[in-house]
Design a protein around this motif. Structure first.
Motif, short mmCIF file in Angstrom:
data_model
loop_
_atom_site.label_atom_id
_atom_site.label_comp_id
_atom_site.label_asym_id
_atom_site.label_seq_id
_atom_site.Cartn_x
_atom_site.Cartn_y
_atom_site.Cartn_z
N TYR A 139 0.92 -1.27 0.18
CA TYR A 139 0.01 0.06 -0.04
C TYR A 139 0.72 1.14 -0.11
O TYR A 139 0.63 2.19 -0.68
N GLN A 140 1.87 1.36 0.77
CA GLN A 140 2.86 2.36 0.74
C GLN A 140 3.68 2.59 -0.65
O GLN A 140 3.45 3.63 -0.98
N THR A 141 3.73 1.37 -1.22
CA THR A 141 4.17 1.55 -2.76
C THR A 141 3.24 2.09 -3.59
O THR A 141 3.55 2.87 -4.45
N VAL A 142 2.05 1.73 -3.52
CA VAL A 142 1.06 2.21 -4.45
C VAL A 142 0.55 3.82 -3.89
O VAL A 142 0.57 4.56 -5.23
N ILE A 143 0.37 4.17 -2.91
CA ILE A 143 0.18 5.41 -2.71
C ILE A 143 1.47 6.55 -3.13
O ILE A 143 1.05 7.68 -3.42
N SER A 144 2.82 6.00 -3.29
CA SER A 144 3.70 6.91 -3.60
C SER A 144 4.60 5.95 -4.57
O SER A 144 5.69 5.31 -3.55
N LEU A 145 4.39 5.94 -5.59
CA LEU A 145 5.37 4.89 -6.47
C LEU A 145 6.72 5.31 -6.35
O LEU A 145 6.99 6.49 -6.57
N PRO A 146 7.63 4.50 -6.20
CA PRO A 146 9.27 4.88 -6.17
C PRO A 146 9.54 5.40 -7.51
O PRO A 146 9.04 5.19 -8.45
N VAL A 147 10.55 6.44 -7.37
CA VAL A 147 11.15 7.09 -8.36
C VAL A 147 10.32 8.08 -9.16
O VAL A 147 10.52 9.12 -9.23
N LEU A 148 8.95 7.49 -9.57
CA LEU A 148 7.97 8.41 -10.10
C LEU A 148 7.08 9.21 -9.11
O LEU A 148 6.58 10.40 -9.52
N ASP A 149 7.04 8.97 -7.88
CA ASP A 149 6.38 9.68 -7.00
C ASP A 149 5.02 9.92 -7.45
O ASP A 149 4.50 11.10 -7.17
N ILE A 150 4.31 8.95 -7.77
CA ILE A 150 2.83 9.23 -8.15
C ILE A 150 2.11 8.17 -7.68
O ILE A 150 2.52 7.13 -6.95
N SER A 151 0.91 8.56 -7.23
CA SER A 151 -0.05 7.59 -6.59
C SER A 151 -0.99 6.94 -7.59
O SER A 151 -1.44 7.33 -8.48
N LEU A 152 -1.26 5.46 -7.19
CA LEU A 152 -1.82 4.57 -8.20
C LEU A 152 -3.36 4.10 -7.62
O LEU A 152 -4.08 3.38 -8.04
N LEU A 153 -3.79 5.06 -6.54
CA LEU A 153 -5.14 4.91 -5.95
C LEU A 153 -6.05 5.16 -7.06
O LEU A 153 -6.05 5.96 -7.90
#
Length: 290
Positions: A139-153
């Motif tokens: 969930y931490q990865t999804v809300i702030s995708l590493p490198v790209l720093d975007i949310s996938l929610l």
């Protein structure tokens, strides 16, 4: 002659034959009731009134079947939208798993990269980790995708990407590829086929049963999952059918909720009935070598 727990001589005797078939019948009946009982309760419960559904002890048959419960569930719970979302997520999961998991299994089985066994062992070790333990880091990865720093929610990729990292499916595909004789690979390479062309033109057509199994696993995993879609699909427009039924259950009569559950279960039952032979053939196909 095959050996069994009960000898053939005992089975030919009157008492032994009677005991054997009686015990077999009891076991088969018991397991049938255990597996079919909840489905029967769900289907018949959807035809009962709210008062009859809550009655204790429950009735075996609906006294006055109410088929309008299914109509109310279809319209009030917005099931068409929920089913479309779920089918869309399941189709994407199938595509991503077939492409990426097949490529990983092919590389580990036939291309044999350096430290391939170590990588496979690390993948299989993840199967020992409880799924609940992985919820927080995923969930931490999804809300702030590493490198790209975007949310996938509320994005389908929040469901698709975690499903791609499926060690069991990769292992299943690798075992199938291992069973394909090396002579076929050697003949393809001698004819000038590249590894990718060999995979596409030779291995994949031979792997249809196991690819069907992986596809069905992906569809059922998306269809039955509840906690993860609940976390990553908070919007009403992106909910899956299981999350949608749960969200509407609070203000909906229980018999209508049960009817919605029956409708949601129908597609997976149909898929199993149609492809059950493919499932069994894919799981039992272990070797092509004579």
């Amino acid at each position: 002659m095959s050996r069994t727990l009960i000898s053939h001589a005992q089975l030919r005797r009157g008492r032994g034959r009677f005991l054997y078939w009686a015990l077999l019948g009891i076991i088969v009946t018991a397991f049938t009731l255990i597996f079919i009982g909840p489905l029967y309760w769900m289907v018949t419960g959807a035809l009962k009134s709210g008062q009859e559904l809550a009655q204790t002890p429950p009735t075996l048959f609906p006294h006055d079947p109410e088929f309008t419960n299914y109509i109310d569930a279809w319209t009030n719970l917005n099931l068409p939208k929920l089913l479309f979302n779920t089918i869309y997520y399941a189709a994407g999961a199938v595509v991503f798993q077939l492409i990426l998991d097949t490529a990983a299994a092919y590389a580990l089985s036939k291309l044999r990269p350096v430290f391939g066994n170590v990588i496979l062992g690390a993948m299989l070790a993840t199967l020992m980790i409880p799924a609940m333990v992985l919820i927080v880091p995923q969930y931490q990865t999804v809300i702030s995708l590493p490198v790209l720093d975007i949310s996938l929610l509320d994005s389908p990729f929040a469901i698709w990407l975690p499903m791609v990292a499926n060690a069991f499916n990769i292992f299943l595909l690798k075992r199938f590829f291992d069973s394909i004789p090396e002579e076929i690979m050697s003949a393809a390479f001698m004819d000038g086929a590249s590894p990718l062309r060999t995979l596409w033109s030779i291995l994949l057509p031979m792997s249809r049963p196991i690819l069907g199994v992986v596809s069905i696993f992906a569809v059922t995993a998306v269809w039955k999952d509840f906690l993860w879609p609940l976390l990553v699909m908070p919007s009403q427009e992106t909910r899956t059918v299981s999350v949608g039924i749960y969200a509407f259950a609070a203000g909906t009569p229980q018999n209508v909720v049960v009817a919605a559950s029956v409708i949601a279960a129908v597609p997976t039952v149909i898929i199993f009935l149609i492809f059950q032979r493919n499932i069994m053939s894919g799981l039992t196909t272990g070797s092509l070598k004579g």
